[in-house]
Design an enzyme around this catalytic site. Structure first.
Site, PDB file in Angstrom:
ATOM      1  N   ASP A 112       2.997   4.061  -7.111  1.00  0.00           N
ATOM      2  CA  ASP A 112       2.971   4.212  -5.860  1.00  0.00           C
ATOM      3  C   ASP A 112       1.804   3.081  -5.562  1.00  0.00           C
ATOM      4  OD1 ASP A 112       2.757   6.226  -2.985  1.00  0.00           O
ATOM      5  OD2 ASP A 112       0.627   5.213  -3.570  1.00  0.00           O
ATOM      6  N   TYR A 161      -4.229  -1.731  -0.600  1.00  0.00           N
ATOM      7  CA  TYR A 161      -4.808  -1.676  -1.997  1.00  0.00           C
ATOM      8  C   TYR A 161      -4.811  -3.149  -2.446  1.00  0.00           C
ATOM      9  CZ  TYR A 161      -2.815   3.499  -1.921  1.00  0.00           C
ATOM     10  OH  TYR A 161      -2.561   4.629  -1.361  1.00  0.00           O
ATOM     11  N   LYS A 201       3.106   0.905   1.251  1.00  0.00           N
ATOM     12  CA  LYS A 201       3.040   1.104   2.648  1.00  0.00           C
ATOM     13  C   LYS A 201       2.582   0.070   3.447  1.00  0.00           C
ATOM     14  CE  LYS A 201       0.901   5.180   0.234  1.00  0.00           C
ATOM     15  NZ  LYS A 201       0.726   4.475  -1.088  1.00  0.00           N
ATOM     16  N   HIS A 211       0.974   3.713   6.708  1.00  0.00           N
ATOM     17  CA  HIS A 211      -0.086   4.245   5.998  1.00  0.00           C
ATOM     18  C   HIS A 211      -0.884   5.352   6.986  1.00  0.00           C
ATOM     19  CE1 HIS A 211      -2.550   3.194   2.286  1.00  0.00           C
ATOM     20  NE2 HIS A 211      -2.849   4.279   2.711  1.00  0.00           N
TER      21      HIS A 211
END
Length: 281
Positions: A48, A53, A78, A111
Protein backbone atom coordinates in the site's frame (compact mmCIF):
# COMPACT_ATOMS: atom_id res chain seq x y z
CA UNK A 1 -14.49 -17.40 13.62
CA UNK A 2 -12.48 -19.50 11.21
CA UNK A 3 -8.72 -19.29 11.46
CA UNK A 4 -7.03 -17.22 8.77
CA UNK A 5 -4.96 -19.82 7.00
CA UNK A 6 -2.07 -17.88 5.52
CA UNK A 7 -0.67 -14.57 4.37
CA UNK A 8 -2.35 -14.89 0.96
CA UNK A 9 -5.93 -15.16 2.30
CA UNK A 10 -8.15 -12.77 0.32
CA UNK A 11 -11.49 -11.02 0.61
CA UNK A 12 -13.76 -10.58 -2.42
CA UNK A 13 -14.27 -7.16 -3.97
CA UNK A 14 -17.42 -5.89 -5.68
CA UNK A 15 -15.61 -6.02 -9.02
CA UNK A 16 -15.14 -9.78 -8.84
CA UNK A 17 -11.47 -9.32 -8.00
CA UNK A 18 -10.06 -10.01 -4.54
CA UNK A 19 -7.79 -8.21 -2.08
CA UNK A 20 -5.23 -9.90 0.19
CA UNK A 21 -6.47 -9.44 3.75
CA UNK A 22 -2.96 -8.88 5.06
CA UNK A 23 -0.75 -6.23 3.49
CA UNK A 24 2.20 -3.95 4.06
CA UNK A 25 1.84 -0.21 4.55
CA UNK A 26 4.50 2.26 3.48
CA UNK A 27 3.24 5.54 4.98
CA UNK A 28 6.08 7.53 6.59
CA UNK A 29 8.56 4.76 5.84
CA UNK A 30 12.12 5.98 6.23
CA UNK A 31 13.50 3.05 4.23
CA UNK A 32 10.64 2.25 1.88
CA UNK A 33 12.44 0.23 -0.78
CA UNK A 34 14.30 -1.96 1.70
CA UNK A 35 11.28 -2.36 4.00
CA UNK A 36 8.90 -3.25 1.18
CA UNK A 37 11.48 -5.63 -0.26
CA UNK A 38 11.80 -7.37 3.11
CA UNK A 39 8.00 -7.65 3.23
CA UNK A 40 7.88 -9.27 -0.21
CA UNK A 41 10.74 -11.60 0.65
CA UNK A 42 8.88 -12.71 3.78
CA UNK A 43 5.68 -13.57 1.93
CA UNK A 44 3.65 -10.36 1.87
CA UNK A 45 1.85 -9.92 -1.46
CA UNK A 46 -0.07 -6.67 -0.83
CA UNK A 47 1.71 -3.29 -0.86
CA UNK A 48 0.00 0.00 0.00
CA UNK A 49 1.40 3.37 -1.09
CA UNK A 50 0.08 6.83 -2.07
CA UNK A 51 1.04 9.97 -3.92
CA UNK A 52 1.30 11.98 -0.71
CA UNK A 53 3.69 9.42 0.81
CA UNK A 54 6.16 10.36 -1.94
CA UNK A 55 7.41 6.79 -2.14
CA UNK A 56 5.62 5.26 -5.12
CA UNK A 57 8.93 5.06 -7.00
CA UNK A 58 10.61 3.42 -4.01
CA UNK A 59 7.73 0.93 -3.73
CA UNK A 60 8.07 0.18 -7.44
CA UNK A 61 11.82 -0.33 -6.98
CA UNK A 62 11.12 -2.90 -4.26
CA UNK A 63 8.82 -4.77 -6.63
CA UNK A 64 11.47 -4.66 -9.34
CA UNK A 65 14.21 -5.89 -7.00
CA UNK A 66 11.99 -8.70 -5.73
CA UNK A 67 11.80 -10.21 -9.21
CA UNK A 68 8.12 -11.03 -8.59
CA UNK A 69 5.81 -10.54 -11.56
CA UNK A 70 3.04 -8.04 -10.88
CA UNK A 71 0.37 -10.73 -11.19
CA UNK A 72 1.75 -12.19 -7.95
CA UNK A 73 1.48 -8.88 -6.06
CA UNK A 74 -1.47 -6.62 -5.18
CA UNK A 75 -0.66 -2.89 -5.25
CA UNK A 76 -2.76 0.00 -3.94
CA UNK A 77 -2.07 3.70 -4.38
CA UNK A 78 -4.09 6.87 -3.77
CA UNK A 79 -4.82 10.20 -5.46
CA UNK A 80 -3.98 13.27 -3.39
CA UNK A 81 -6.55 16.04 -3.14
CA UNK A 82 -4.57 18.61 -5.17
CA UNK A 83 -5.44 16.49 -8.24
CA UNK A 84 -9.18 16.19 -7.61
CA UNK A 85 -10.51 16.91 -11.09
CA UNK A 86 -11.46 14.55 -13.89
CA UNK A 87 -8.28 15.15 -15.88
CA UNK A 88 -6.27 15.50 -12.69
CA UNK A 89 -7.27 12.01 -11.62
CA UNK A 90 -6.18 10.57 -14.96
CA UNK A 91 -2.90 12.47 -14.78
CA UNK A 92 -2.44 11.25 -11.22
CA UNK A 93 -2.98 7.62 -12.12
CA UNK A 94 -0.61 7.92 -15.08
CA UNK A 95 2.04 9.43 -12.81
CA UNK A 96 1.57 6.64 -10.27
CA UNK A 97 1.92 4.00 -12.98
CA UNK A 98 5.19 5.50 -14.16
CA UNK A 99 6.63 5.79 -10.66
CA UNK A 100 5.58 2.27 -9.72
CA UNK A 101 6.82 0.87 -13.02
CA UNK A 102 3.52 -0.93 -13.60
CA UNK A 103 1.09 -1.21 -16.50
CA UNK A 104 -1.93 -1.35 -14.24
CA UNK A 105 -2.67 -0.73 -10.55
CA UNK A 106 -4.84 -3.19 -8.64
CA UNK A 107 -6.56 -0.62 -6.41
CA UNK A 108 -6.64 3.17 -6.56
CA UNK A 109 -8.32 5.36 -3.95
CA UNK A 110 -9.40 8.97 -3.47
CA UNK A 111 -7.29 9.69 -0.39
CA UNK A 112 -9.62 12.10 1.47
CA UNK A 113 -13.13 13.55 1.21
CA UNK A 114 -11.79 16.98 2.14
CA UNK A 115 -11.96 18.91 -1.18
CA UNK A 116 -15.77 18.75 -1.13
CA UNK A 117 -18.63 17.21 -3.17
CA UNK A 118 -17.87 18.72 -6.58
CA UNK A 119 -14.17 17.91 -6.50
CA UNK A 120 -14.86 14.40 -5.21
CA UNK A 121 -17.28 13.76 -8.08
CA UNK A 122 -14.90 15.03 -10.74
CA UNK A 123 -12.02 12.97 -9.36
CA UNK A 124 -14.23 9.87 -9.17
CA UNK A 125 -15.26 10.29 -12.80
CA UNK A 126 -11.56 10.46 -13.63
CA UNK A 127 -10.91 7.21 -11.78
CA UNK A 128 -13.77 5.60 -13.71
CA UNK A 129 -12.05 6.75 -16.89
CA UNK A 130 -8.84 5.12 -15.65
CA UNK A 131 -10.71 1.86 -15.14
CA UNK A 132 -12.08 2.06 -18.71
CA UNK A 133 -8.56 2.63 -20.01
CA UNK A 134 -7.33 -0.45 -18.14
CA UNK A 135 -4.95 1.60 -16.01
CA UNK A 136 -6.68 0.64 -12.77
CA UNK A 137 -8.55 -2.55 -11.90
CA UNK A 138 -10.56 -1.43 -8.86
CA UNK A 139 -11.33 1.97 -7.34
CA UNK A 140 -12.31 3.07 -3.87
CA UNK A 141 -12.02 5.77 -1.23
CA UNK A 142 -10.21 6.54 2.00
CA UNK A 143 -11.37 8.36 5.13
CA UNK A 144 -14.93 8.73 3.77
CA UNK A 145 -18.06 8.76 5.91
CA UNK A 146 -21.29 7.09 4.69
CA UNK A 147 -22.78 10.45 3.65
CA UNK A 148 -19.86 11.05 1.26
CA UNK A 149 -20.45 7.70 -0.43
CA UNK A 150 -24.22 8.17 -0.58
CA UNK A 151 -23.80 11.63 -2.04
CA UNK A 152 -21.40 10.38 -4.71
CA UNK A 153 -23.65 7.53 -5.80
CA UNK A 154 -26.54 9.92 -6.52
CA UNK A 155 -24.55 11.94 -9.03
CA UNK A 156 -24.94 11.72 -12.80
CA UNK A 157 -22.22 9.77 -14.52
CA UNK A 158 -21.29 7.64 -11.53
CA UNK A 159 -21.28 4.03 -12.72
CA UNK A 160 -18.99 2.35 -10.21
CA UNK A 161 -19.53 2.17 -6.45
CA UNK A 162 -16.44 2.33 -4.23
CA UNK A 163 -15.17 -1.19 -3.57
CA UNK A 164 -12.98 -0.19 -0.62
CA UNK A 165 -12.91 2.39 2.17
CA UNK A 166 -9.53 2.69 3.89
CA UNK A 167 -9.81 4.13 7.40
CA UNK A 168 -7.92 4.29 10.68
CA UNK A 169 -9.03 1.17 12.53
CA UNK A 170 -7.76 -0.55 15.67
CA UNK A 171 -9.16 -1.61 19.07
CA UNK A 172 -9.34 2.00 20.30
CA UNK A 173 -10.84 3.37 17.07
CA UNK A 174 -13.38 0.84 15.82
CA UNK A 175 -15.66 3.06 13.70
CA UNK A 176 -18.51 0.63 14.33
CA UNK A 177 -21.23 2.48 12.44
CA UNK A 178 -18.97 3.18 9.49
CA UNK A 179 -17.77 -0.43 9.35
CA UNK A 180 -21.37 -1.67 9.59
CA UNK A 181 -22.41 0.62 6.75
CA UNK A 182 -19.53 -0.53 4.53
CA UNK A 183 -20.25 -4.21 5.14
CA UNK A 184 -23.94 -3.70 4.33
CA UNK A 185 -22.93 -2.05 1.05
CA UNK A 186 -20.36 -4.70 0.18
CA UNK A 187 -17.50 -2.23 0.64
CA UNK A 188 -14.32 -3.79 2.05
CA UNK A 189 -12.78 -1.89 4.97
CA UNK A 190 -9.00 -1.55 4.91
CA UNK A 191 -7.48 -0.69 8.28
CA UNK A 192 -4.52 1.66 8.31
CA UNK A 193 -2.53 2.28 11.51
CA UNK A 194 -3.86 -1.00 12.97
CA UNK A 195 -1.00 -0.96 15.49
CA UNK A 196 -1.57 2.71 16.45
CA UNK A 197 2.05 3.32 15.39
CA UNK A 198 2.96 1.42 18.56
CA UNK A 199 1.42 4.01 20.88
CA UNK A 200 -1.16 1.73 22.54
CA UNK A 201 0.55 -1.66 22.54
CA UNK A 202 1.33 -1.40 26.25
CA UNK A 203 -2.40 -1.44 27.09
CA UNK A 204 -3.04 -3.73 30.07
CA UNK A 205 -5.83 -5.68 28.36
CA UNK A 206 -3.72 -6.31 25.27
CA UNK A 207 -0.60 -7.30 27.19
CA UNK A 208 -2.56 -9.70 29.41
CA UNK A 209 -4.12 -11.40 26.38
CA UNK A 210 -0.73 -11.56 24.67
CA UNK A 211 0.73 -13.32 27.69
CA UNK A 212 -2.19 -15.76 27.74
CA UNK A 213 -1.57 -16.82 24.14
CA UNK A 214 2.20 -16.59 24.17
CA UNK A 215 2.05 -13.89 21.49
CA UNK A 216 3.21 -10.31 21.24
CA UNK A 217 0.82 -7.38 21.78
CA UNK A 218 1.16 -6.46 18.10
CA UNK A 219 0.15 -9.97 17.05
CA UNK A 220 -2.90 -9.85 19.34
CA UNK A 221 -4.06 -6.53 17.90
CA UNK A 222 -3.55 -7.68 14.31
CA UNK A 223 -5.29 -10.98 14.98
CA UNK A 224 -8.25 -9.10 16.47
CA UNK A 225 -8.43 -6.93 13.35
CA UNK A 226 -8.47 -9.99 11.10
CA UNK A 227 -11.30 -11.47 13.12
CA UNK A 228 -13.29 -8.28 12.49
CA UNK A 229 -13.24 -9.12 8.77
CA UNK A 230 -11.17 -6.15 7.66
CA UNK A 231 -8.00 -5.88 5.60
CA UNK A 232 -4.95 -4.76 7.57
CA UNK A 233 -1.81 -3.00 6.33
CA UNK A 234 0.68 -2.75 9.23
CA UNK A 235 4.03 -1.08 8.51
CA UNK A 236 7.48 -1.32 9.95
CA UNK A 237 11.00 -0.45 8.88
CA UNK A 238 12.46 -3.27 10.98
CA UNK A 239 12.80 -6.70 9.41
CA UNK A 240 12.14 -8.54 12.67
CA UNK A 241 8.88 -6.62 13.16
CA UNK A 242 7.85 -7.33 9.57
CA UNK A 243 8.28 -11.02 10.33
CA UNK A 244 6.60 -10.76 13.75
CA UNK A 245 3.53 -9.03 12.33
CA UNK A 246 2.69 -11.96 10.08
CA UNK A 247 2.66 -14.46 12.96
CA UNK A 248 -1.13 -14.33 13.21
CA UNK A 249 -2.41 -17.11 10.97
CA UNK A 250 -2.15 -20.37 12.89
CA UNK A 251 -4.21 -19.38 15.93
CA UNK A 252 -7.23 -17.28 16.85
CA UNK A 253 -8.60 -15.28 19.74
CA UNK A 254 -11.37 -16.86 21.78
CA UNK A 255 -14.70 -15.06 21.93
CA UNK A 256 -14.19 -13.77 25.46
CA UNK A 257 -10.89 -12.17 24.46
CA UNK A 258 -12.43 -10.64 21.35
CA UNK A 259 -15.10 -9.11 23.57
CA UNK A 260 -12.50 -7.77 25.99
CA UNK A 261 -10.73 -6.03 23.11
CA UNK A 262 -14.04 -4.80 21.70
CA UNK A 263 -14.58 -2.98 24.99
CA UNK A 264 -11.47 -0.85 24.41
CA UNK A 265 -13.21 1.27 21.77
CA UNK A 266 -13.04 5.01 22.46
CA UNK A 267 -15.43 6.08 19.73
CA UNK A 268 -14.15 9.05 17.77
CA UNK A 269 -11.58 10.06 20.41
CA UNK A 270 -8.75 8.29 18.65
CA UNK A 271 -9.22 10.10 15.37
CA UNK A 272 -8.69 13.84 15.18
CA UNK A 273 -8.56 16.59 12.59
CA UNK A 274 -7.94 15.89 8.94
CA UNK A 275 -8.38 12.11 9.10
CA UNK A 276 -11.79 12.12 10.80
CA UNK A 277 -14.26 11.00 8.10
CA UNK A 278 -17.08 12.87 9.80
CA UNK A 279 -15.25 16.22 9.93
CA UNK A 280 -15.77 17.10 6.26
CA UNK A 281 -18.80 18.01 4.15
Amino acid sequence: MATQHNITTTLPLKTGASIPQFGFGTCASATCTQSALWALQHGYIHLDTAQIYKNEAETGEAIAQSNFSHDKIFVCSKLWEDMYSRQGALDGVESSLKKLGLKTIDLYLLHTPRPGPKARLEAWLGLQDAVEKGWVKTIGVSNWAPRHIEQLMKQDGVKIMPAVNQIEFHPWQQHRELVKYCKEKGIVVVAYSPLTQGRRLGDATITAIAEKYGRTPAQVVLRWCLQQGVVIIPKSDKENRIVENQGIFDWELKSEDVEAINALDEGQKGNVGEWDPYAHE
